[in-house]
Scaffold this motif. Structure first.
Motif, short mmCIF file in Angstrom:
data_model
loop_
_atom_site.label_atom_id
_atom_site.label_comp_id
_atom_site.label_asym_id
_atom_site.label_seq_id
_atom_site.Cartn_x
_atom_site.Cartn_y
_atom_site.Cartn_z
N TYR A 113 0.76 -1.14 0.28
CA TYR A 113 0.00 0.13 0.00
C TYR A 113 0.66 1.18 -0.13
CZ TYR A 113 -4.31 -2.70 1.00
OH TYR A 113 -5.18 -3.84 1.07
N GLN A 114 1.80 1.22 0.59
CA GLN A 114 2.92 2.39 1.12
C GLN A 114 3.48 2.70 -0.56
OE1 GLN A 114 6.19 1.85 3.58
NE2 GLN A 114 7.15 3.83 3.18
N LEU A 115 3.82 1.59 -1.18
CA LEU A 115 4.27 2.00 -2.41
C LEU A 115 3.50 2.37 -3.44
CD1 LEU A 115 6.70 -1.01 -2.65
CD2 LEU A 115 7.60 1.23 -2.06
N ALA A 116 2.32 2.15 -3.55
CA ALA A 116 1.35 2.11 -4.50
C ALA A 116 0.72 3.59 -4.25
CB ALA A 116 0.26 1.44 -4.58
N GLU A 117 0.46 3.86 -2.80
CA GLU A 117 -0.29 5.14 -2.67
C GLU A 117 0.78 6.43 -2.84
OE1 GLU A 117 -2.16 4.72 1.10
OE2 GLU A 117 -3.61 3.50 0.41
N ASN A 118 2.11 5.98 -2.93
CA ASN A 118 3.15 7.09 -3.18
C ASN A 118 3.86 6.79 -4.44
OD1 ASN A 118 2.91 8.82 -0.54
ND2 ASN A 118 2.75 6.46 0.13
N SER A 119 3.32 6.37 -5.35
CA SER A 119 4.14 5.72 -6.55
C SER A 119 5.06 6.77 -7.13
CB SER A 119 2.94 5.23 -7.62
OG SER A 119 2.18 6.35 -8.06
N LYS A 120 4.80 8.00 -7.08
CA LYS A 120 5.43 9.16 -7.57
C LYS A 120 6.93 9.04 -6.88
CE LYS A 120 2.15 11.95 -9.97
NZ LYS A 120 1.54 13.13 -9.99
N LYS A 121 6.64 8.98 -5.60
CA LYS A 121 7.75 9.31 -4.85
C LYS A 121 8.43 7.96 -4.71
CE LYS A 121 8.82 9.59 0.24
NZ LYS A 121 8.09 9.74 1.40
N VAL A 125 12.10 3.10 -6.75
CA VAL A 125 12.28 1.77 -6.11
C VAL A 125 11.48 0.63 -6.84
CG1 VAL A 125 11.55 0.60 -3.92
CG2 VAL A 125 12.38 3.00 -3.88
N ILE A 126 10.21 1.13 -7.31
CA ILE A 126 9.28 0.00 -8.03
C ILE A 126 10.20 -0.51 -9.30
CG2 ILE A 126 7.29 -0.40 -9.18
CD1 ILE A 126 5.94 1.50 -7.22
N ASN A 127 10.71 0.66 -9.86
CA ASN A 127 11.59 0.25 -11.17
C ASN A 127 12.69 -0.86 -10.89
OD1 ASN A 127 9.76 1.72 -12.60
ND2 ASN A 127 11.09 3.55 -12.72
N ARG A 128 13.26 -0.38 -9.93
CA ARG A 128 14.72 -1.43 -9.42
C ARG A 128 14.24 -2.75 -9.15
NH1 ARG A 128 19.10 1.83 -5.79
NH2 ARG A 128 19.91 -0.17 -6.35
N GLU A 138 12.80 -7.42 2.99
CA GLU A 138 14.34 -6.90 3.27
C GLU A 138 14.66 -6.12 1.92
OE1 GLU A 138 18.62 -8.35 4.78
OE2 GLU A 138 17.05 -9.82 4.21
N SER A 139 14.74 -6.65 0.76
CA SER A 139 15.16 -6.17 -0.45
C SER A 139 14.36 -4.97 -0.62
CB SER A 139 15.02 -6.76 -1.58
OG SER A 139 13.96 -7.31 -1.78
N VAL A 140 13.10 -4.73 -0.34
CA VAL A 140 12.10 -3.56 -0.73
C VAL A 140 12.57 -2.30 0.23
CG1 VAL A 140 9.99 -2.73 -0.67
CG2 VAL A 140 10.32 -4.78 -1.77
N ARG A 141 12.63 -2.95 1.61
CA ARG A 141 13.26 -1.86 2.64
C ARG A 141 14.59 -1.38 2.37
NH1 ARG A 141 12.20 -5.06 6.52
NH2 ARG A 141 14.14 -5.88 6.79
N SER A 142 15.57 -2.01 1.94
CA SER A 142 16.74 -1.50 1.73
C SER A 142 16.61 -0.53 0.41
CB SER A 142 17.68 -2.83 1.24
OG SER A 142 18.90 -2.39 0.83
N LEU A 143 15.90 -0.80 -0.35
CA LEU A 143 15.76 0.09 -1.65
C LEU A 143 15.14 1.39 -0.97
CD1 LEU A 143 14.60 -2.33 -4.66
CD2 LEU A 143 16.80 -1.06 -4.22
N ILE A 144 14.19 1.23 -0.14
CA ILE A 144 13.47 2.62 0.23
C ILE A 144 14.36 3.18 1.15
CG2 ILE A 144 11.72 3.34 1.92
CD1 ILE A 144 10.03 1.03 1.01
#
Length: 224
Positions: A113-121, A125-128, A138-144
């Motif tokens: 939800y966090q990534l989707a609701e702030n997709s521009k921000k 991260v989503i692209n990577r 863990e990998s998502v948290r690291s990218l953020i």
């Protein structure tokens, strides 16, 4: 009275009983650990299923919006009491359009939800995530965390203006710190001798300085 033979037999029996008891305790402990591990695994599996269900629902809802007429789509939402609630799922469908539910199953729901609701921000991260062979929490948290850059605090322009409760404003001169206290001593003497307020004296001083800066005052030399 116990004979030596009886003592030896009793000792062997007690030893066997203790060994058997320890073995039973060890077996029970291992069984409990395996049971606990299975419960933990099941709990995380259920969370994984939740994430996949969210993605499946988001993709399905986006498909319905595309295929149905606007009227039928609104009726679909009305029938399930989802008016307004569908927006966050459409954002999920848009943000993770290049992924399958299984791809991001290891990411916990709140992060989705966090990534989707702030997709521009979080677009970077989503692209990577597309470059990762394994996507997990863990990998998502690291990218953020890598994307977050320390904010540069801008020095605010000094201002003497303050606001009143009714929306007006007034100027307030900050405290003047001087080793000799010359400004404060002089101002106080003027107030005492002339019976004027500090505000009045400061206003006059500023007006004189402004006039001098504009060339309206000329420095007169003492010819005596």
């Amino acid at each position: 009275m116990m004979t030596p033979l009886q003592g030896i037999v009793a000792t062997q029996v007690n030893s066997q009983t203790i060994t058997q008891s320890k073995f039973e305790q060890s077996s029970e402990h291992k069984a409990n650990r395996l049971k606990s591990a299975k419960i933990d695994s099941l709990a995380f599996q259920r969370l994984t299923d939740v994430t996949k269900a969210i993605l499946h629902h988001a993709f399905w809802l986006a498909e319905q919006k595309q295929q149905l007429s606007l009227r039928d789509y609104k009726q679909l939402l009305l029938d399930h009491g989802w008016q307004g609630e569908e927006k966050r799922y459409l954002k999920i469908a848009a943000a993770f359009a290049k992924f399958s539910p299984q791809d991001v199953a290891q990411v916990e729901p709140r992060t989705i939800y966090q990534l989707a609701e702030n997709s521009k921000k979080y677009q970077q991260v989503i692209n990577r995530l597309l470059d990762l062979s394994i996507i997990n929490q863990e990998s998502v948290r690291s990218l953020i965390q890598k994307q977050r850059t320390p904010k540069i605090t801008k020095s605010e322009k000094p201002s003497i203006w303050r606001r009143t409760k009714n929306g007006g404003r007034y100027c307030q001169i900050p405290p003047i710190h001087e080793p000799t206290e010359q400004t404060g001593v002089t101002l106080q003497r003027m107030m005492d001798e002339e019976g004027l307020s500090a505000q009045h004296i400061v206003a006059e001083a500023i007006a004189l300085r402004q006039a001098y800066k504009q060339g309206q005052l000329v420095h007169a030399e003492d010819n005596n």
